[in-house]
Design a protein around this motif. Sequence first.
Motif, PDB file in Angstrom:
ATOM      1  N   VAL A 177      -6.650  14.308   7.779  1.00 49.45           N
ATOM      2  CA  VAL A 177      -6.349  12.923   7.402  1.00 49.45           C
ATOM      3  C   VAL A 177      -7.609  12.072   7.538  1.00 49.45           C
ATOM      4  O   VAL A 177      -7.950  11.292   6.638  1.00 49.45           O
ATOM      5  N   ARG A 178      -8.318  12.236   8.646  1.00 46.51           N
ATOM      6  CA  ARG A 178      -9.533  11.440   8.857  1.00 46.51           C
ATOM      7  C   ARG A 178     -10.606  11.773   7.829  1.00 46.51           C
ATOM      8  O   ARG A 178     -11.300  10.882   7.334  1.00 46.51           O
ATOM      9  N   ARG A 179     -10.741  13.063   7.489  1.00 45.35           N
ATOM     10  CA  ARG A 179     -11.718  13.442   6.453  1.00 45.35           C
ATOM     11  C   ARG A 179     -11.379  12.789   5.117  1.00 45.35           C
ATOM     12  O   ARG A 179     -12.274  12.290   4.420  1.00 45.35           O
ATOM     13  N   GLU A 180     -10.097  12.793   4.751  1.00 46.74           N
ATOM     14  CA  GLU A 180      -9.688  12.167   3.484  1.00 46.74           C
ATOM     15  C   GLU A 180      -9.898  10.663   3.544  1.00 46.74           C
ATOM     16  O   GLU A 180     -10.365  10.048   2.593  1.00 46.74           O
ATOM     17  N   ARG A 181      -9.557  10.061   4.673  1.00 45.88           N
ATOM     18  CA  ARG A 181      -9.778   8.623   4.842  1.00 45.88           C
ATOM     19  C   ARG A 181     -11.266   8.304   4.701  1.00 45.88           C
ATOM     20  O   ARG A 181     -11.660   7.368   3.999  1.00 45.88           O
ATOM     21  N   ASP A 182     -12.117   9.093   5.338  1.00 48.34           N
ATOM     22  CA  ASP A 182     -13.563   8.869   5.253  1.00 48.34           C
ATOM     23  C   ASP A 182     -14.067   9.030   3.820  1.00 48.34           C
ATOM     24  O   ASP A 182     -14.937   8.282   3.372  1.00 48.34           O
ATOM     25  N   ARG A 183     -13.522  10.003   3.112  1.00 49.82           N
ATOM     26  CA  ARG A 183     -13.915  10.211   1.709  1.00 49.82           C
ATOM     27  C   ARG A 183     -13.538   8.996   0.875  1.00 49.82           C
ATOM     28  O   ARG A 183     -14.330   8.504   0.063  1.00 49.82           O
ATOM     29  N   LEU A 184     -12.333   8.480   1.077  1.00 53.62           N
ATOM     30  CA  LEU A 184     -11.890   7.303   0.323  1.00 53.62           C
ATOM     31  C   LEU A 184     -12.712   6.070   0.695  1.00 53.62           C
ATOM     32  O   LEU A 184     -13.034   5.251  -0.178  1.00 53.62           O
ATOM     33  N   MET A 185     -13.052   5.928   1.966  1.00 52.02           N
ATOM     34  CA  MET A 185     -13.907   4.809   2.384  1.00 52.02           C
ATOM     35  C   MET A 185     -15.281   4.924   1.726  1.00 52.02           C
ATOM     36  O   MET A 185     -15.807   3.943   1.191  1.00 52.02           O
ATOM     37  N   ASP A 230      -6.937   1.772   9.098  1.00 50.86           N
ATOM     38  CA  ASP A 230      -5.715   1.806   9.900  1.00 50.86           C
ATOM     39  C   ASP A 230      -4.895   3.090   9.718  1.00 50.86           C
ATOM     40  O   ASP A 230      -3.933   3.310  10.454  1.00 50.86           O
ATOM     41  N   VAL A 231      -5.256   3.917   8.769  1.00 54.55           N
ATOM     42  CA  VAL A 231      -4.491   5.143   8.506  1.00 54.55           C
ATOM     43  C   VAL A 231      -4.292   5.980   9.769  1.00 54.55           C
ATOM     44  O   VAL A 231      -3.177   6.442  10.039  1.00 54.55           O
ATOM     45  N   PRO A 232      -5.310   6.200  10.616  1.00 58.50           N
ATOM     46  CA  PRO A 232      -5.082   7.021  11.819  1.00 58.50           C
ATOM     47  C   PRO A 232      -4.145   6.390  12.845  1.00 58.50           C
ATOM     48  O   PRO A 232      -3.766   7.051  13.812  1.00 58.50           O
ATOM     49  N   LEU A 233      -3.751   5.157  12.644  1.00 53.71           N
ATOM     50  CA  LEU A 233      -2.804   4.515  13.561  1.00 53.71           C
ATOM     51  C   LEU A 233      -1.355   4.868  13.228  1.00 53.71           C
ATOM     52  O   LEU A 233      -0.452   4.546  13.999  1.00 53.71           O
ATOM     53  N   ILE A 242       1.657  10.645   5.884  1.00 54.48           N
ATOM     54  CA  ILE A 242       0.768   9.487   5.784  1.00 54.48           C
ATOM     55  C   ILE A 242       1.150   8.639   4.581  1.00 54.48           C
ATOM     56  O   ILE A 242       1.360   9.145   3.479  1.00 54.48           O
ATOM     57  N   ASP A 243       1.227   7.341   4.821  1.00 55.18           N
ATOM     58  CA  ASP A 243       1.459   6.370   3.744  1.00 55.18           C
ATOM     59  C   ASP A 243       0.082   5.861   3.328  1.00 55.18           C
ATOM     60  O   ASP A 243      -0.458   4.943   3.934  1.00 55.18           O
ATOM     61  N   TRP A 244      -0.494   6.518   2.320  1.00 54.75           N
ATOM     62  CA  TRP A 244      -1.842   6.170   1.886  1.00 54.75           C
ATOM     63  C   TRP A 244      -1.824   4.864   1.096  1.00 54.75           C
ATOM     64  O   TRP A 244      -0.987   4.687   0.214  1.00 54.75           O
ATOM     65  N   PRO A 245      -2.752   3.967   1.396  1.00 55.42           N
ATOM     66  CA  PRO A 245      -2.816   2.727   0.623  1.00 55.42           C
ATOM     67  C   PRO A 245      -3.325   3.014  -0.786  1.00 55.42           C
ATOM     68  O   PRO A 245      -4.124   3.937  -0.990  1.00 55.42           O
ATOM     69  N   ALA A 246      -2.855   2.235  -1.723  1.00 54.39           N
ATOM     70  CA  ALA A 246      -3.303   2.379  -3.109  1.00 54.39           C
ATOM     71  C   ALA A 246      -4.544   1.524  -3.316  1.00 54.39           C
ATOM     72  O   ALA A 246      -4.614   0.387  -2.846  1.00 54.39           O
ATOM     73  N   ALA A 247      -5.522   2.102  -4.007  1.00 55.98           N
ATOM     74  CA  ALA A 247      -6.736   1.346  -4.330  1.00 55.98           C
ATOM     75  C   ALA A 247      -6.363   0.214  -5.286  1.00 55.98           C
ATOM     76  O   ALA A 247      -5.491   0.387  -6.146  1.00 55.98           O
ATOM     77  N   PRO A 248      -7.009  -0.927  -5.154  1.00 56.45           N
ATOM     78  CA  PRO A 248      -6.720  -2.035  -6.076  1.00 56.45           C
ATOM     79  C   PRO A 248      -7.026  -1.650  -7.520  1.00 56.45           C
ATOM     80  O   PRO A 248      -7.932  -0.845  -7.776  1.00 56.45           O
TER      81      PRO A 248
END
Length: 157
Positions: free
Chosen positions: A90-98, A128-131, A138-144
């Motif tokens: 999850v953190r790797r995917e979050r970091d990739r999206l960031m 906030d995803v890791p929270l 995981i409820d992934w946020p949608a990119a604008p």
Amino acid sequence: MKTVIRLGEACAAGRFHAVLQYMVLQDEAEALAGWIEPGCDLPEDCTSGLIYDSQSSKLIDKKRPTDPAQVFDLAACCWVMPAGAQWERVRRERDRLMSATDWRVTRAMEIGQALAPEWVAYRQALRDVPLQPDPFAIDWPAAPADESTEAPTEAQH
């Protein structure tokens, strides 16, 4: 020919046991102390270990995991992903999206403008995803919505 096995760890209910070793003996040979006859043959093409089901007296091939991070859950008699390994993913995917949005921050700084509020909110939601409580849901946020979803190339400057 008969198969004998030596059992290891059991699940909490005591039904499933890890098979530590197995041997195939001549029918007239006696099993060694600590070894049992499961009353069935080895599964065909068994390559990654056995589980003994004491309720049905069957040997089960636990197959290979579909992912190297998986561990075998003896109680469920299947491969599972540990929560810690899932959180790493999850953190790797979050970091990739960031990282995929970092160029927007840089561009805004270069032209002296604030990052658009929807992108600020999106990046905060990613932080906030890791929270979230469950790494498997995981409820992934949608990119604008935006016409430019990738960093501009040098030719586009």
